[in-house]
Design a protein around this motif. Structure first.
Motif, PDB file in Angstrom:
ATOM      1  N   SER A 192      -7.181 -10.252  -3.169  1.00 12.07           N
ATOM      2  CA  SER A 192      -8.029  -9.125  -3.548  1.00 12.07           C
ATOM      3  C   SER A 192      -8.709  -9.374  -4.889  1.00 12.07           C
ATOM      4  O   SER A 192      -8.269 -10.196  -5.699  1.00 12.07           O
ATOM      5  N   SER A 239     -12.203  -3.517   2.795  1.00 13.91           N
ATOM      6  CA  SER A 239     -11.058  -3.350   3.708  1.00 13.91           C
ATOM      7  C   SER A 239     -10.437  -1.969   3.502  1.00 13.91           C
ATOM      8  O   SER A 239     -10.885  -1.191   2.655  1.00 13.91           O
ATOM      9  N   ASP A 240      -9.379  -1.700   4.272  1.00 18.24           N
ATOM     10  CA  ASP A 240      -8.599  -0.466   4.180  1.00 18.24           C
ATOM     11  C   ASP A 240      -9.459   0.773   4.426  1.00 18.24           C
ATOM     12  O   ASP A 240      -9.886   1.459   3.499  1.00 18.24           O
ATOM     13  N   GLU A 279      -8.313   4.110  11.010  1.00 21.66           N
ATOM     14  CA  GLU A 279      -8.760   2.754  10.675  1.00 21.66           C
ATOM     15  C   GLU A 279      -9.077   1.937  11.914  1.00 21.66           C
ATOM     16  O   GLU A 279     -10.097   1.243  11.978  1.00 21.66           O
ATOM     17  N   ASN A 307      -9.115  -3.103  -2.602  1.00 22.06           N
ATOM     18  CA  ASN A 307      -9.639  -3.040  -1.236  1.00 22.06           C
ATOM     19  C   ASN A 307     -10.886  -3.892  -1.047  1.00 22.06           C
ATOM     20  O   ASN A 307     -11.571  -3.780  -0.029  1.00 22.06           O
ATOM     21  N   GLY A 318       0.824  -1.203   0.000  1.00 24.19           N
ATOM     22  CA  GLY A 318       0.000   0.000   0.000  1.00 24.19           C
ATOM     23  C   GLY A 318       0.852   1.243   0.000  1.00 24.19           C
ATOM     24  O   GLY A 318       2.080   1.184  -0.188  1.00 24.19           O
TER      25      GLY A 318
END
Length: 461
Positions: free
Chosen positions: A242, A304-305, A206, A292, A171
């Motif tokens: 992913s 996610s993220d 997060e 994500n 990332g």
């Protein structure tokens, strides 16, 4: 210790012997001093130098309160002293037992603190942080206002010292590693280099959001850790990686059939609907994209993220820094900084186009020229004669054309330049549910065609 327990009993025996004018067998060579009050009572009275008391005086004495109380006081004093001695003995014995009990508790407590010294140090370090001070507890997960703290050395060991072969993805501020925290507990560990203020803010954001959220289509948060400038977030491991890897990786989407792609789109829509409609305050993801959207062993999709996510962003977006990924950012946010839940709907439309066409959101035409999937596909999505020819070759001719046209229409609405023309994610969800087979979470009932009665029976049957 035995001597301490018997000491009060020895004192009591000595006391009784002293009052009987007998030497104490435990105090050989010591001089016994008789009690003056007891001696005065037990000593022989001297010969009277006055006449005997008359019967009248004797009867008066027997009825005189003063004389009667004084006589009883002299007779009760030895009993009172014995009672006092018993009370003192019991008190001394109780004090000894209480001291022993306190010593036992101290020993247990000291042993417990030595056993948990390392984890306590980690908790103290995290608790001293202003961010972790917001929470009631940093020990347990699943309780409101609590965050699990995982010891850094456990993460270091589980990732084989963050070996490169354990990297699952990368990332903006770090990598995601595969880790084994126990013999059967496989997790994903996001490592963030928080030397910059932006990275630290994303980490805090997060953790603060994910520890409150529990939904089947949002990644499960397991805990976090800290080591110097490094921050770690631990999630459940998603075995199929992913959606980006599945679509644009080595397999080029071969594992994703048409029904499976519709299921993934439906799962992502359900996750977004939860953020927009059921979170209080509502949450805007702000970085929805195929990288994500993670897939578990059964290809269930989870968002996610959440580092860039914004709570109640529609009302408090004046100080929000422009962030996102090229190709997924809505035009009104990119040009004017206007952020609403319709910004997530635009990004969802781009993901839907990727599932349909198998193309990346932005493709290079030349070293200095790029083209977005929206710009390229829009003229063809509304033309029913052209649409079947631009579908991903991996799923071409495998779906009902009516379903294909319907999904294309939903995608076109989601990527409209004007936010007010885009549907709510709830409307998108209701449009996708009938296109997904029942066994995959939708309402579509797939029936096998029944052969005619006069059809020939295949050989071998």
């Amino acid at each position: 210790m035995k001597l301490l327990l018997h000491l009060p009993v020895l004192k009591f025996v000595a006391f009784v012997l002293v009052h009987q004018n007998k030497p104490c067998p435990f105090c050989v060579g010591a001089t016994v001093v008789p009690d003056p009050l007891v001696s005065s009572i037990s000593a022989p009275l001297p010969s009277p130098s006055f006449s005997p008391i008359s019967p009248i005086a004797s009867s008066m004495a027997s009825f005189s309160p003063g004389i009667q109380q004084g006589s009883e006081r002299h007779q009760m004093d030895p009993h009172m002293k014995i009672l006092i001695a018993l009370i003192v003995t019991c008190a001394t014995l109780g004090a000894v037992l209480l001291s022993l009990l306190c010593l036992w508790f101290y020993h247990k407590k000291y042993k417990f603190h030595r056993k948990n010294a390392r984890s306590s140090d980690v908790e103290k370090e995290l608790a001293s942080s202003p961010f972790f001070g917001k929470f009631d507890s940093i020990k347990m997960v699943g309780k409101k206002g609590s965050v699990t703290v995982i010891e850094y050395k456990l993460l270091e060991k589980g990732t084989s010292n963050f070996r490169e072969s354990n990297i699952l993805g990368e990332g903006g501020f770090g990598c995601v590693y595969r880790a084994c925290l126990d013999e059967n507990l496989l997790v994903a560990v996001k490592k963030l280099d928080c030397a910059s203020q932006d990275a630290e803010k994303e980490f805090e954001n997060e953790v603060e959001l994910l520890h409150k959220i529990q939904h089947p289509n949002i990644i499960s948060f397991l805990g976090c850790s800290i080591d110097g400038d490094a921050r770690f977030i631990v999630y459940e491991l998603m075995h199929n990686g992913s959606l980006e890897t599945q679509l644009h990786g080595p397999s080029h989407g071969s594992a994703l059939t048409w029904p499976m792609r519709m299921k993934i789109a439906l799962d992502a829509a359900r996750g977004l609907e939860y953020l927009h409609e059921y979170c209080n305050p509502p949450v805007i993801h702000r970085d929805l994209k195929t990288s994500n959207i993670l897939l578990d062993a059964n290809f269930n999709a989870k968002l996610s993220d959440f580092g860039l996510a914004v709570a109640d962003g529609a009302k408090n977006n004046n100080n929000i820094k422009l962030s996102g990924t090229l190709g997924y950012v809505a035009p009104e946010y990119l040009l004017d900084g206007k952020l609403t839940d319709k910004s997530d709907v635009y990004a969802f439309g781009v993901v839907l186009l990727e599932l349909l066409l198998g193309r990346r959101p932005v493709e290079k035409l030349a070293p200095t020229q790029c083209q977005s999937i929206v710009t390229w596909a829009m003229p063809q999505l509304t033309d029913r004669s052209k649409l079947p020819h631009i579908v991903d070759p991996m799923i071409k001719d495998t779906m009902d054309l009516k379903h294909l046209y319907q999904v294309a229409a939903v995608a076109v609405l989601c990527v409209q330049p004007e936010p007010s023309y885009r549907p709510l994610i709830t409307d998108v969800l209701h449009s996708l549910v009938p296109l997904v087979p029942v066994e995959l979470g939708g309402t579509l009932r797939v029936t096998q065609p029944v052969p005619p009665a006069d059809a020939p029976v295949p050989s071998g049957q």
